[in-house]
Design a protein around this motif. Structure first.
Motif, mmCIF file in Angstrom:
data_model
loop_
_atom_site.group_PDB
_atom_site.id
_atom_site.type_symbol
_atom_site.label_atom_id
_atom_site.label_comp_id
_atom_site.label_asym_id
_atom_site.label_seq_id
_atom_site.Cartn_x
_atom_site.Cartn_y
_atom_site.Cartn_z
ATOM 1 N N ALA A 32 0.781 -1.138 -0.017
ATOM 2 C CA ALA A 32 0.038 -0.069 0.032
ATOM 3 C C ALA A 32 0.768 1.357 -0.082
ATOM 4 C CB ALA A 32 -0.983 -0.037 1.321
ATOM 5 N N LEU A 33 1.935 1.177 0.701
ATOM 6 C CA LEU A 33 2.768 2.250 0.459
ATOM 7 C C LEU A 33 3.289 2.463 -0.902
ATOM 8 C CD1 LEU A 33 4.919 1.727 4.046
ATOM 9 C CD2 LEU A 33 3.336 3.515 3.614
ATOM 10 N N GLU A 34 3.915 1.562 -1.333
ATOM 11 C CA GLU A 34 4.456 1.656 -2.751
ATOM 12 C C GLU A 34 3.336 2.195 -3.710
ATOM 13 O OE1 GLU A 34 7.816 -1.484 -4.115
ATOM 14 O OE2 GLU A 34 5.663 -2.275 -4.075
ATOM 15 N N LEU A 35 2.030 1.683 -3.647
ATOM 16 C CA LEU A 35 0.877 2.241 -4.545
ATOM 17 C C LEU A 35 0.592 3.752 -4.068
ATOM 18 C CD1 LEU A 35 -1.668 -0.680 -4.240
ATOM 19 C CD2 LEU A 35 -0.182 0.259 -6.115
ATOM 20 N N ALA A 36 0.698 4.114 -2.800
ATOM 21 C CA ALA A 36 0.640 5.507 -2.373
ATOM 22 C C ALA A 36 1.850 6.409 -3.072
ATOM 23 C CB ALA A 36 0.538 5.602 -0.914
ATOM 24 N N ILE A 37 2.894 5.909 -3.121
ATOM 25 C CA ILE A 37 3.835 6.592 -3.935
ATOM 26 C C ILE A 37 3.720 6.825 -5.060
ATOM 27 C CG2 ILE A 37 6.699 6.369 -4.466
ATOM 28 C CD1 ILE A 37 6.879 4.897 -1.631
ATOM 29 N N VAL A 38 3.314 5.757 -5.849
ATOM 30 C CA VAL A 38 3.036 5.969 -7.322
ATOM 31 C C VAL A 38 1.648 6.894 -7.687
ATOM 32 C CG1 VAL A 38 2.569 4.853 -9.517
ATOM 33 C CG2 VAL A 38 4.526 3.800 -7.804
ATOM 34 N N GLU A 39 0.832 6.527 -6.831
ATOM 35 C CA GLU A 39 -0.615 7.089 -7.363
ATOM 36 C C GLU A 39 -0.867 8.387 -6.587
ATOM 37 O OE1 GLU A 39 -3.453 4.044 -7.186
ATOM 38 O OE2 GLU A 39 -2.342 2.820 -8.762
ATOM 39 N N ASP A 40 -0.446 8.586 -5.620
ATOM 40 C CA ASP A 40 -0.828 9.630 -4.496
ATOM 41 C C ASP A 40 0.263 10.546 -4.239
ATOM 42 O OD1 ASP A 40 -3.437 8.627 -3.872
ATOM 43 O OD2 ASP A 40 -2.445 6.978 -3.278
ATOM 44 N N GLY A 41 1.534 10.339 -4.871
ATOM 45 C CA GLY A 41 2.583 11.274 -4.496
ATOM 46 C C GLY A 41 3.242 11.248 -3.153
ATOM 47 N N LEU A 42 2.923 10.167 -2.571
ATOM 48 C CA LEU A 42 3.484 10.236 -1.054
ATOM 49 C C LEU A 42 5.287 10.329 -1.053
ATOM 50 C CD1 LEU A 42 3.352 9.244 2.069
ATOM 51 C CD2 LEU A 42 3.551 6.819 1.190
ATOM 52 N N GLN A 43 5.445 11.165 -0.170
ATOM 53 C CA GLN A 43 7.093 11.340 -0.126
ATOM 54 C C GLN A 43 7.245 10.516 1.116
ATOM 55 O OE1 GLN A 43 7.404 15.809 -0.578
ATOM 56 N NE2 GLN A 43 8.295 15.322 -2.669
ATOM 57 N N LEU A 44 7.987 9.385 0.938
ATOM 58 C CA LEU A 44 8.430 8.556 2.199
ATOM 59 C C LEU A 44 9.734 8.668 2.522
ATOM 60 C CD1 LEU A 44 6.814 6.811 3.938
ATOM 61 C CD2 LEU A 44 7.527 4.776 2.548
ATOM 62 N N ARG A 45 10.001 9.246 3.573
ATOM 63 C CA ARG A 45 11.420 9.438 3.944
ATOM 64 C C ARG A 45 11.950 8.166 4.775
ATOM 65 N NH1 ARG A 45 8.852 14.099 4.333
ATOM 66 N NH2 ARG A 45 10.214 16.188 3.916
ATOM 67 N N VAL A 46 13.253 7.987 4.475
ATOM 68 C CA VAL A 46 14.005 6.869 5.368
ATOM 69 C C VAL A 46 14.743 7.588 6.612
ATOM 70 C CG1 VAL A 46 14.256 5.436 3.337
ATOM 71 C CG2 VAL A 46 16.077 7.088 3.980
ATOM 72 N N MET A 47 14.738 6.704 7.618
ATOM 73 C CA MET A 47 15.348 6.883 9.040
ATOM 74 C C MET A 47 16.251 6.014 9.192
ATOM 75 S SD MET A 47 14.193 7.819 12.895
ATOM 76 C CE MET A 47 13.807 6.233 13.259
ATOM 77 N N ASP A 48 17.661 6.370 8.828
ATOM 78 C CA ASP A 48 18.807 5.221 8.963
ATOM 79 C C ASP A 48 19.139 5.103 10.403
ATOM 80 O OD1 ASP A 48 20.548 3.538 8.711
ATOM 81 O OD2 ASP A 48 21.727 4.778 7.257
ATOM 82 N N ILE A 49 19.136 3.779 10.776
ATOM 83 C CA ILE A 49 19.442 3.125 12.047
ATOM 84 C C ILE A 49 20.395 2.227 12.193
ATOM 85 C CG2 ILE A 49 17.197 3.911 13.347
ATOM 86 C CD1 ILE A 49 16.721 0.831 13.421
ATOM 87 N N SER A 50 21.144 2.134 11.017
ATOM 88 C CA SER A 50 22.344 1.225 10.921
ATOM 89 C C SER A 50 23.442 1.078 12.124
ATOM 90 C CB SER A 50 23.088 1.356 9.543
ATOM 91 O OG SER A 50 22.287 1.560 8.450
ATOM 92 N N ASP A 51 23.232 2.184 12.978
ATOM 93 C CA ASP A 51 24.330 1.973 13.981
ATOM 94 C C ASP A 51 23.723 1.640 15.460
ATOM 95 O OD1 ASP A 51 22.749 4.601 13.573
ATOM 96 O OD2 ASP A 51 23.928 5.455 15.300
ATOM 97 N N LEU A 52 22.259 1.309 15.066
ATOM 98 C CA LEU A 52 21.532 0.819 16.377
ATOM 99 C C LEU A 52 21.094 -0.608 16.124
ATOM 100 C CD1 LEU A 52 19.571 4.172 17.124
ATOM 101 C CD2 LEU A 52 21.914 3.464 17.975
ATOM 102 N N TYR A 53 20.631 -1.371 16.888
ATOM 103 C CA TYR A 53 20.099 -2.660 16.841
ATOM 104 C C TYR A 53 18.610 -2.642 16.624
ATOM 105 C CZ TYR A 53 18.657 -3.110 21.686
ATOM 106 O OH TYR A 53 17.941 -3.252 23.096
#
Length: 230
Positions: free
Chosen positions: A192-213
């Motif tokens: 559903a997030l993918e569809l909202a990105i393509v069809e509704d212009g959802l701008q979905l950020r990433v929050m990187d926590i690679s340094d945390l578990y």
């Protein structure tokens, strides 16, 4: 600000091979997976944080263990996937943005502290780990402007893994709910997030926590790894 949080805990979690719902699995520190999630939520957002848990399989066991939170029941837990559990929760949480997490994630308390700025800014995001990219996990790619482009287990050339802790903003929520309604019963919420990105212009950020578990406990070896951190 009262932060609305949702924990998805309706599934059977059969791969771990336990009779109780997976979120009730005990960790080495004596807490259950769900208890450490509650502790992390309260530590980041205070006692006013509203926790809504989606239950299904052996729901009474979770309700008995945590009687003081809000519940939404997915009575089709054995026929549906996380998309439909999340749909039930989001429609019960009003107009505001919602932080949600899979009920099997063991994670560093600092993860939610890192999310506070994005939540206060009401910006939709997914939490990611770029340190590894496993074939069986949800992976993602980014568009040229730095927002999520693809998000699924079938992504080719993924640059990291989704951790299972996410936020949908108040302005994106309606479109996301519409897409959750639309996807198939067995789809994950990421579809559903993918569809909202393509069809509704959802701008979905990433929050990187690679340094945390952060460990999603699907199998016994995942639980062993999670217990190294708690």
């Amino acid at each position: 600000m009262t932060v609305q949080t949702v924990i998805l805990a309706a599934g059977m979690g059969s791969r771990l091979g336990r009779s109780l719902p997976k979120p009730l699995t005990e960790l080495n520190d004596g807490r259950s997976i769900m208890q450490q999630q509650h502790d992390n939520i309260r530590a980041a957002f205070g006692d006013d944080a509203r926790i809504t848990t989606v239950v299904g399989y052996r729901a009474e066991a979770i309700v008995d263990a945590f009687p003081d939170v809000h519940y939404v029941h997915n009575d089709r837990y054995d026929q549906t996937n996380t998309s439909k559990s999340l749909l039930r929760a989001l429609t019960a949480t009003g107009k505001g943005g919602v932080l949600w997490m899979n009920g099997d994630v063991v994670f560093d308390p600092r993860v939610l502290g890192r999310a506070i700025e994005l939540i206060e800014g009401d910006r939709s995001f997914v939490t990611v780990n770029t340190a590894k990219v496993s074939d069986e996990e949800v992976k993602y790619t980014l568009s040229e402007d730095g927002f999520v482009k693809e998000l699924s287990k079938t992504v080719t050339g993924g640059i990291g893994e989704a951790v299972g802790i996410n936020y949908i903003s108040s302005r994106d929520k309606r479109a996301f709910i519409r897409q959750l309604n639309r996807v198939a019963d067995q789809d994950y919420f990421e579809r559903a997030l993918e569809l909202a990105i393509v069809e509704d212009g959802l701008q979905l950020r990433v929050m990187d926590i690679s340094d945390l578990y952060a460990v999603e406990v699907d199998f016994a070896e995942d639980l062993e790894r999670a217990n190294l951190f708690v």
